[in-house]
Design a protein around this motif. Structure first.
Motif, PDB file in Angstrom:
ATOM      1  N   LYS A 161      32.637 -42.998  25.291  1.00 22.54           N
ATOM      2  CA  LYS A 161      33.884 -43.726  25.540  1.00 22.54           C
ATOM      3  C   LYS A 161      33.921 -44.978  24.668  1.00 22.54           C
ATOM      4  N   ILE A 162      34.884 -45.028  23.749  1.00 19.93           N
ATOM      5  CA  ILE A 162      34.997 -46.152  22.817  1.00 19.93           C
ATOM      6  C   ILE A 162      36.085 -47.117  23.273  1.00 19.93           C
ATOM      7  N   THR A 163      37.206 -46.560  23.742  1.00 18.79           N
ATOM      8  CA  THR A 163      38.281 -47.367  24.319  1.00 18.79           C
ATOM      9  C   THR A 163      38.663 -46.757  25.671  1.00 18.79           C
ATOM     10  N   GLU A 164      39.597 -47.373  26.341  1.00 21.82           N
ATOM     11  CA  GLU A 164      40.047 -46.850  27.632  1.00 21.82           C
ATOM     12  C   GLU A 164      40.693 -45.470  27.489  1.00 21.82           C
ATOM     13  N   ASN A 165      41.201 -45.157  26.296  1.00 24.25           N
ATOM     14  CA  ASN A 165      41.914 -43.894  26.084  1.00 24.25           C
ATOM     15  C   ASN A 165      41.039 -42.768  25.540  1.00 24.25           C
ATOM     16  N   THR A 166      39.787 -43.051  25.244  1.00 18.33           N
ATOM     17  CA  THR A 166      38.926 -42.024  24.645  1.00 18.33           C
ATOM     18  C   THR A 166      38.692 -40.874  25.611  1.00 18.33           C
ATOM     19  N   ILE A 167      38.891 -39.652  25.124  1.00 23.40           N
ATOM     20  CA  ILE A 167      38.609 -38.461  25.930  1.00 23.40           C
ATOM     21  C   ILE A 167      37.102 -38.215  25.939  1.00 23.40           C
ATOM     22  N   THR A 168      36.543 -38.070  27.129  1.00 32.34           N
ATOM     23  CA  THR A 168      35.096 -37.845  27.241  1.00 32.34           C
ATOM     24  C   THR A 168      34.774 -36.496  27.877  1.00 32.34           C
ATOM     25  N   SER A 169      35.789 -35.717  28.195  1.00 36.74           N
ATOM     26  CA  SER A 169      35.594 -34.375  28.752  1.00 36.74           C
ATOM     27  C   SER A 169      35.821 -33.339  27.653  1.00 36.74           C
ATOM     28  N   LYS A 170      34.833 -32.494  27.416  1.00 39.86           N
ATOM     29  CA  LYS A 170      34.980 -31.480  26.372  1.00 39.86           C
ATOM     30  C   LYS A 170      36.056 -30.463  26.732  1.00 39.86           C
TER      31      LYS A 170
END
Length: 250
Positions: A161-170
């Motif tokens: 997670k880089i920002t609040e909007n980063t997707i972390t689910s493949k």
């Protein structure tokens, strides 16, 4: 069969490319787990050929010889040379920064950047590398690669997670990529840099392979109202560059 000294030279150059401030021989040897004596000999040899330079503080940096080699390598990239004129026209048309990147070792590498004078400043620069999962350019590669290749690359990614909007689910990423594939372009909605909104599209070669990706990036407040128009212009340019590379749309 690889030659140990040649591999070590490449690893030293790659390490120093990530440390623009330079490193000492000891720091290089520790970082790469090389003996300090052999590290010193390799570094000195590279210095004599101008591949490295030594600073007054006994740190070593990449040298001027690599600029010449890198420039020649860039000129040899057909996709980059073919796209240069069209990217400049796109930049002037949309009045935002445009990029071109290629895929290398599971990451994107920027090979062209044209920055409009009013556009948002980004941390991306020519030669730098970025993850695929959280950038518009990266997701353009993932969305249009063959499914097996896409899944393999995603499996190798650590979705940090880089920002609040980063997707972390493949799983969520794959669903998003299917949408991007259907619409012809990908989106980075402040997923790698806060405030930055990016549209990206693939460039294909004569073998119907994704040779590169191009993008338009700017502040979200300015990009969103012009999203559809910008996307249309982006797709037109990506198709033009693809045709110059011999791609025939089926």
């Amino acid at each position: 069969m690889s030659v140990k000294s040649a591999v070590r030279v490449m690893e030293i150059l790659e390490l120093l490319s990530e440390h623009s401030e330079g490193l000492t021989v000891k720091e290089i040897s520790v970082a790469l787990s090389f003996p300090q004596s052999s590290t010193f000999n390799l570094v000195q040899t590279l210095c004599t050929r101008n591949y490295l330079i030594q600073t007054g503080t006994k740190q070593y940096k990449l040298g001027p010889k690599l600029i010449h080699i890198g420039s020649n390598a860039m000129e040899g990239l057909d996709v980059q040379s073919e796209g240069e004129l069209h990217l400049r026209e796109l930049m002037e048309d949309v009045q935002e920064t445009v990029f071109m990147a290629v895929l290398s070792e599971g990451e994107l590498v920027y090979v062209s950047k044209m920055e409009y004078n009013r556009s948002i400043r980004t941390g991306a620069k020519i030669g730098s590398r970025k993850p695929l999962y959280c950038t518009g350019l990266g997701k353009a590669f993932l969305a249009f690669l063959p499914e097996a290749k896409r899944d393999s690359l995603i499996e190798e990614q650590e979705l940090v997670k880089i920002t609040e909007n980063t997707i972390t689910s493949k799983a969520d990423l794959i669903e998003q990529l299917k949408q991007f594939s259907a619409q012809g372009y990908s989106i980075d909605d402040e997923e790698n840099e806060e405030g930055l909104y990016c549209l990206a599209a693939p460039v294909f070669n004569a073998n119907n392979e994704v040779a590169a990706a191009i993008s338009i990036a700017g502040p979200k407040y300015r990009m969103l109202p012009n999203k559809e128009a910008a996307a249309g212009k982006l797709l037109a340019v990506s198709e033009t560059i693809s045709q110059k590379l011999g791609y025939i749309k089926s």
